[in-house]
Design a protein around this motif. Sequence first.
Motif, PDB file in Angstrom:
ATOM      1  N   ASN A 180       0.799  -1.226   0.000  1.00 40.60           N
ATOM      2  CA  ASN A 180       0.000   0.000   0.000  1.00 40.60           C
ATOM      3  C   ASN A 180       0.837   1.283   0.000  1.00 40.60           C
ATOM      4  O   ASN A 180       0.341   2.331  -0.422  1.00 40.60           O
ATOM      5  CB  ASN A 180      -1.022  -0.014   1.146  1.00 40.60           C
ATOM      6  CG  ASN A 180      -0.381   0.079   2.490  1.00 40.60           C
ATOM      7  OD1 ASN A 180       0.763  -0.350   2.680  1.00 40.60           O
ATOM      8  ND2 ASN A 180      -1.085   0.628   3.455  1.00 40.60           N
ATOM      9  N   ALA A 241       7.392 -16.868   4.527  1.00 44.35           N
ATOM     10  CA  ALA A 241       7.456 -17.727   5.715  1.00 44.35           C
ATOM     11  C   ALA A 241       8.836 -18.381   5.842  1.00 44.35           C
ATOM     12  O   ALA A 241       9.360 -18.549   6.952  1.00 44.35           O
ATOM     13  CB  ALA A 241       6.361 -18.781   5.643  1.00 44.35           C
ATOM     14  N   ARG A 258      -2.356  -7.761  10.599  1.00 48.09           N
ATOM     15  CA  ARG A 258      -2.198  -8.229  11.980  1.00 48.09           C
ATOM     16  C   ARG A 258      -2.051  -9.754  12.018  1.00 48.09           C
ATOM     17  O   ARG A 258      -1.230 -10.283  12.764  1.00 48.09           O
ATOM     18  CB  ARG A 258      -3.434  -7.783  12.753  1.00 48.09           C
ATOM     19  CG  ARG A 258      -3.550  -8.406  14.094  1.00 48.09           C
ATOM     20  CD  ARG A 258      -4.697  -7.776  14.796  1.00 48.09           C
ATOM     21  NE  ARG A 258      -5.345  -8.726  15.657  1.00 48.09           N
ATOM     22  CZ  ARG A 258      -6.484  -8.492  16.285  1.00 48.09           C
ATOM     23  NH1 ARG A 258      -7.103  -7.345  16.107  1.00 48.09           N
ATOM     24  NH2 ARG A 258      -6.997  -9.380  17.079  1.00 48.09           N
ATOM     25  N   VAL A 260      -0.788 -11.864   9.849  1.00 48.92           N
ATOM     26  CA  VAL A 260       0.557 -12.316   9.477  1.00 48.92           C
ATOM     27  C   VAL A 260       1.579 -11.822  10.508  1.00 48.92           C
ATOM     28  O   VAL A 260       2.461 -12.580  10.932  1.00 48.92           O
ATOM     29  CB  VAL A 260       0.924 -11.846   8.049  1.00 48.92           C
ATOM     30  CG1 VAL A 260       2.350 -12.226   7.705  1.00 48.92           C
ATOM     31  CG2 VAL A 260      -0.043 -12.435   7.029  1.00 48.92           C
ATOM     32  N   ILE A 264       4.212 -14.068  12.667  1.00 51.23           N
ATOM     33  CA  ILE A 264       5.671 -13.863  12.608  1.00 51.23           C
ATOM     34  C   ILE A 264       6.249 -13.728  14.022  1.00 51.23           C
ATOM     35  O   ILE A 264       7.280 -14.329  14.351  1.00 51.23           O
ATOM     36  CB  ILE A 264       6.002 -12.621  11.739  1.00 51.23           C
ATOM     37  CG1 ILE A 264       5.711 -12.927  10.265  1.00 51.23           C
ATOM     38  CG2 ILE A 264       7.450 -12.163  11.935  1.00 51.23           C
ATOM     39  CD1 ILE A 264       5.894 -11.772   9.308  1.00 51.23           C
ATOM     40  N   GLU A 284       4.802  -3.930  12.065  1.00 52.56           N
ATOM     41  CA  GLU A 284       3.884  -2.784  11.993  1.00 52.56           C
ATOM     42  C   GLU A 284       2.605  -3.295  11.365  1.00 52.56           C
ATOM     43  O   GLU A 284       2.633  -3.779  10.226  1.00 52.56           O
ATOM     44  CB  GLU A 284       4.484  -1.650  11.148  1.00 52.56           C
ATOM     45  CG  GLU A 284       5.798  -1.099  11.673  1.00 52.56           C
ATOM     46  CD  GLU A 284       5.697  -0.472  13.050  1.00 52.56           C
ATOM     47  OE1 GLU A 284       4.583  -0.130  13.483  1.00 52.56           O
ATOM     48  OE2 GLU A 284       6.735  -0.345  13.721  1.00 52.56           O
ATOM     49  N   MET A 285       1.494  -3.211  12.097  1.00 55.41           N
ATOM     50  CA  MET A 285       0.262  -3.864  11.627  1.00 55.41           C
ATOM     51  C   MET A 285      -0.877  -2.852  11.454  1.00 55.41           C
ATOM     52  O   MET A 285      -0.622  -1.702  11.164  1.00 55.41           O
ATOM     53  CB  MET A 285      -0.069  -5.000  12.585  1.00 55.41           C
ATOM     54  CG  MET A 285       1.120  -5.976  12.716  1.00 55.41           C
ATOM     55  SD  MET A 285       0.902  -7.347  13.818  1.00 55.41           S
ATOM     56  CE  MET A 285       1.094  -6.622  15.432  1.00 55.41           C
TER      57      MET A 285
HETATM   58  P1  NAD Z   1      -0.235  -8.865   4.322  1.00 54.19           P
HETATM   59  O1  NAD Z   1       0.078  -9.188   5.734  1.00 54.19           O
HETATM   60  O2  NAD Z   1      -1.143  -9.748   3.586  1.00 54.19           O
HETATM   61  O3  NAD Z   1       1.113  -8.828   3.453  1.00 54.19           O
HETATM   62  C1  NAD Z   1       2.244  -8.078   3.839  1.00 54.19           C
HETATM   63  C2  NAD Z   1       3.489  -8.826   3.402  1.00 54.19           C
HETATM   64  O4  NAD Z   1       3.577 -10.042   4.127  1.00 54.19           O
HETATM   65  C3  NAD Z   1       3.481  -9.213   1.924  1.00 54.19           C
HETATM   66  O5  NAD Z   1       4.786  -9.083   1.404  1.00 54.19           O
HETATM   67  C4  NAD Z   1       3.071 -10.672   1.961  1.00 54.19           C
HETATM   68  O6  NAD Z   1       3.526 -11.401   0.853  1.00 54.19           O
HETATM   69  C5  NAD Z   1       3.765 -11.139   3.232  1.00 54.19           C
HETATM   70  N1  NAD Z   1       3.188 -12.334   3.838  1.00 54.19           N
HETATM   71  C6  NAD Z   1       1.911 -12.800   3.731  1.00 54.19           C
HETATM   72  N2  NAD Z   1       1.792 -13.965   4.421  1.00 54.19           N
HETATM   73  C7  NAD Z   1       2.992 -14.225   4.986  1.00 54.19           C
HETATM   74  C8  NAD Z   1       3.487 -15.255   5.833  1.00 54.19           C
HETATM   75  N3  NAD Z   1       2.711 -16.248   6.242  1.00 54.19           N
HETATM   76  N4  NAD Z   1       4.769 -15.187   6.235  1.00 54.19           N
HETATM   77  C9  NAD Z   1       5.560 -14.176   5.854  1.00 54.19           C
HETATM   78  N5  NAD Z   1       5.157 -13.187   5.043  1.00 54.19           N
HETATM   79  C10 NAD Z   1       3.884 -13.196   4.622  1.00 54.19           C
HETATM   80  O7  NAD Z   1      -0.733  -7.352   4.338  1.00 54.19           O
HETATM   81  P2  NAD Z   1      -1.187  -6.455   3.105  1.00 54.19           P
HETATM   82  O8  NAD Z   1      -2.540  -6.863   2.688  1.00 54.19           O
HETATM   83  O9  NAD Z   1      -0.117  -6.414   2.069  1.00 54.19           O
HETATM   84  O10 NAD Z   1      -1.225  -4.997   3.755  1.00 54.19           O
HETATM   85  C11 NAD Z   1      -2.341  -4.512   4.413  1.00 54.19           C
HETATM   86  C12 NAD Z   1      -2.138  -4.530   5.912  1.00 54.19           C
HETATM   87  O11 NAD Z   1      -0.926  -3.891   6.242  1.00 54.19           O
HETATM   88  C13 NAD Z   1      -3.217  -3.767   6.652  1.00 54.19           C
HETATM   89  O12 NAD Z   1      -3.595  -4.500   7.778  1.00 54.19           O
HETATM   90  C14 NAD Z   1      -2.519  -2.480   7.056  1.00 54.19           C
HETATM   91  O13 NAD Z   1      -3.070  -1.847   8.173  1.00 54.19           O
HETATM   92  C15 NAD Z   1      -1.124  -2.958   7.293  1.00 54.19           C
HETATM   93  N6  NAD Z   1      -0.146  -1.867   7.195  1.00 54.19           N
HETATM   94  C16 NAD Z   1       0.407  -1.371   8.349  1.00 54.19           C
HETATM   95  C17 NAD Z   1       1.302  -0.302   8.292  1.00 54.19           C
HETATM   96  C18 NAD Z   1       1.920   0.269   9.558  1.00 54.19           C
HETATM   97  O14 NAD Z   1       2.896   1.012   9.446  1.00 54.19           O
HETATM   98  N7  NAD Z   1       1.407  -0.044  10.727  1.00 54.19           N
HETATM   99  C19 NAD Z   1       1.622   0.257   7.056  1.00 54.19           C
HETATM  100  C20 NAD Z   1       1.045  -0.278   5.906  1.00 54.19           C
HETATM  101  C21 NAD Z   1       0.161  -1.346   5.987  1.00 54.19           C
END
Ligand code: NAD
Length: 525
Positions: A180, A241, A258, A260, A264, A284-285
Motif C-alpha cells: 500500500n 514464511a 495483523r 501475518v 511472525i 507494523e500492523m
Molecule cells: P499482508 O500481511 O497480507 O502482506 C504483507 C506482506 O507479508 C506481503 O509481502 C506478503 O507477501 C507477506 N506475507 C503474507 N503472508 C505471509 C506469511 N505467512 N509469512 C511471511 N510473510 C507473509 O498485508 P497487506 O494486505 O499487504 O497490507 C495490508 C495490511 O498492512 C493492513 O492490515 C494495514 O493496516 C497494514 N499496514 C500497516 C502499516 C503500519 O505502518 N502499521 C503500514 C502499511 C500497511
Amino acid sequence: MQNFYNEPIRNFSKEEHRSWIFPTIQKIRSGFPIFVPSIVNGVEIQNLAKEKHANPAKKEEITTEYSLSDHSTLENAIRISKKHFYRWSELDPKERTSILWNVGTMILEKRNELCALILLETGKTIPEAEADIVEAIDFCRYYAKEYEGICKGRRVDLPGEENFYTYKPKGIVGVIAPWNFPAAILTGMCAGPLVCGNAVLLKPAEQSSATALFLFRLFLKAGVPNEVFHFLPGKGEEIGAAIVKHPEVAVINFTGSREVGVSILRECAQVRSESRRIKRALCEMGGKNPIIVDGDADLDLAVEGALHSAFGFQGQKCSALSRLILLDSCYETFKTRFLEAVSSLKIDSPEILSAKIGPVITEESRQRLENILTKHKDTILFQADLSEDLKSKGHYVPPTVFEEKDWNSDLATKEFFGPLVTLFRVKTFDEAIEKANDSEYALTAGVYSRNPEHIEKAKRRIEAGNLYINRAITGAVVERQPFGGYKLSGVGAKAGGPDYLKSFLEPITITENTMRRGFTAELIQ
Ligand code: NAD
C-alpha cells in the motif's frame, strides 16, 4: 552529505508539473508485463515459476509477472550475504551514509517513472503516488543522517581503562513489505538496516513487485553491493514464511496485516535446536483509527480532514480513518456536511489527475469489501454511485458511510482497509475518549476541538501511536512525525524517528585495560 530536509511535494495545478504524466504513463505501459525476477548477488535467477498481477483500474492489463523465489534461491542469498557481510559492515560509515543519500537522489531523479508505475500497478492517484515517493526519499536522507550520529558511540574512560559503548549490525535482515506504500515503506524498511551495515533479503508484496524491482535496482545503482542486498519476490506464505523461519536471519522487518504479523512474532519467539539467537521482529500492523469531533469543533476543518483521512487511496492506509466519533451537539450538522462532501468525491481511473477515488488493489479485496457492504447494508447511510463502465473495467468499491449504534459491531472493531467509514454518536467528550480507546488497535487517532481542556485531556488519554489534533490523521512526515502504533497495531520502533535504526543494531560495550599493554614488538615499531 547535506543536512536532512523533507523533499517537497509538487503542485499539480501547475502545467509544468503535469505535462509529464500522460507520456510517462504510456512509456511505462509499453513495457508491460514487467518481468520481475529473483535477484541474488546481482544475478537474475531463471526458470522459476511465475504469477501475474493486473492493473487494478484495468483488469485485463497485466502489469507484472513476478517470479516465485524458492528455497535454494533463499539459501544462496544467505550464503553470499554471510560471506560478504564484513566487507559491508566494516566499511567506513560515511561511505554507507553517502550511498543511502544517493539512493534518495536517484529516486528523486526517477520520480515521474516511479509515479506512473505505482499508479498502474496499485491504482494510486498521482498526488498519492507522489507523496509515497517523496516519503521514500525522506527515509533515505533521514536514516543516513541518524546513522552518522549513532555510529559515533560513547566513551567513558578512566586512567588505565577505556570503555567504548558502540553498535554493531545484527547480521541478515529479512524485509517483508506491503503493497500500500510500495515506495515509502519498502524503501524505509530496507534503507534502515542497510545503512547500519546489515545484509538485507527483500521480499516485496505480490501486488507491487514491479515497483519494488525498480527501487531495488536504484539501491544497487547507488552503490549498495550486490552481495548484501538480494531480491526475493514470491508468495508471502511460501518465501515470506521461509525467510521468517530461517535460523541465519537475525531480524524480521515486517509491515502488513495483523494476522501475518502475529504469526511472525510467534515464530520468532521460538528457540529451535538450530537457533543461534532470539530473532528480533519489528511488526507494523493495522488500525481501526478514530477521529473525535467535539461539539465546538471547526466543522469546515473537521469535514475536510475526515474526508481525506477516510478516503485517501481508497482507505487502504493503515492510518486511515474508520470510526468517526461525533458529539451529540454537532452530530446532525456534521453528518449533513460530511455526506455532501463524500458525494462530491470524483471516482475515476487514477490516470485522470482530478480523480479522488480509484480502484482497490485486487478482485479479492473488492469481493471482501462487497461482503462487508452486504453484511452491514441496513446501517448504510450513504453510498456513492459507481458507473457500470468503471465496474466493468476495474476493482472499484463505492465510498460508503455507515451509521451505527452497536459498539460491538464489526463496524466498530474490525479493520476493513477500504473506502468505508462509520459514524458513531456520543454524549460527552469523556465518552468519546473511552470509545476511541475501546479497541485492540492503537495506531492513529484524531481530535477536532476548540476546547483547550479537551485537547489536553485527549493528549493525555488517547491510546494511539500518532495523535493528530485539528488535522487529518494520515500523511505522517519523516522526522517531524515518526510513525507507528502499539497494542495490536505493532511492535517496533517508529519509522522515520530517532529510535528506528537501533532495532537493526546490537549494542556492545568494549572495555580495554590500558595499564600494561605489552603489545608485540612488530606492532610497536
Ligand atoms: P499482508 O500481511 O497480507 O502482506 C504483507 C506482506 O507479508 C506481503 O509481502 C506478503 O507477501 C507477506 N506475507 C503474507 N503472508 C505471509 C506469511 N505467512 N509469512 C511471511 N510473510 C507473509 O498485508 P497487506 O494486505 O499487504 O497490507 C495490508 C495490511 O498492512 C493492513 O492490515 C494495514 O493496516 C497494514 N499496514 C500497516 C502499516 C503500519 O505502518 N502499521 C503500514 C502499511 C500497511
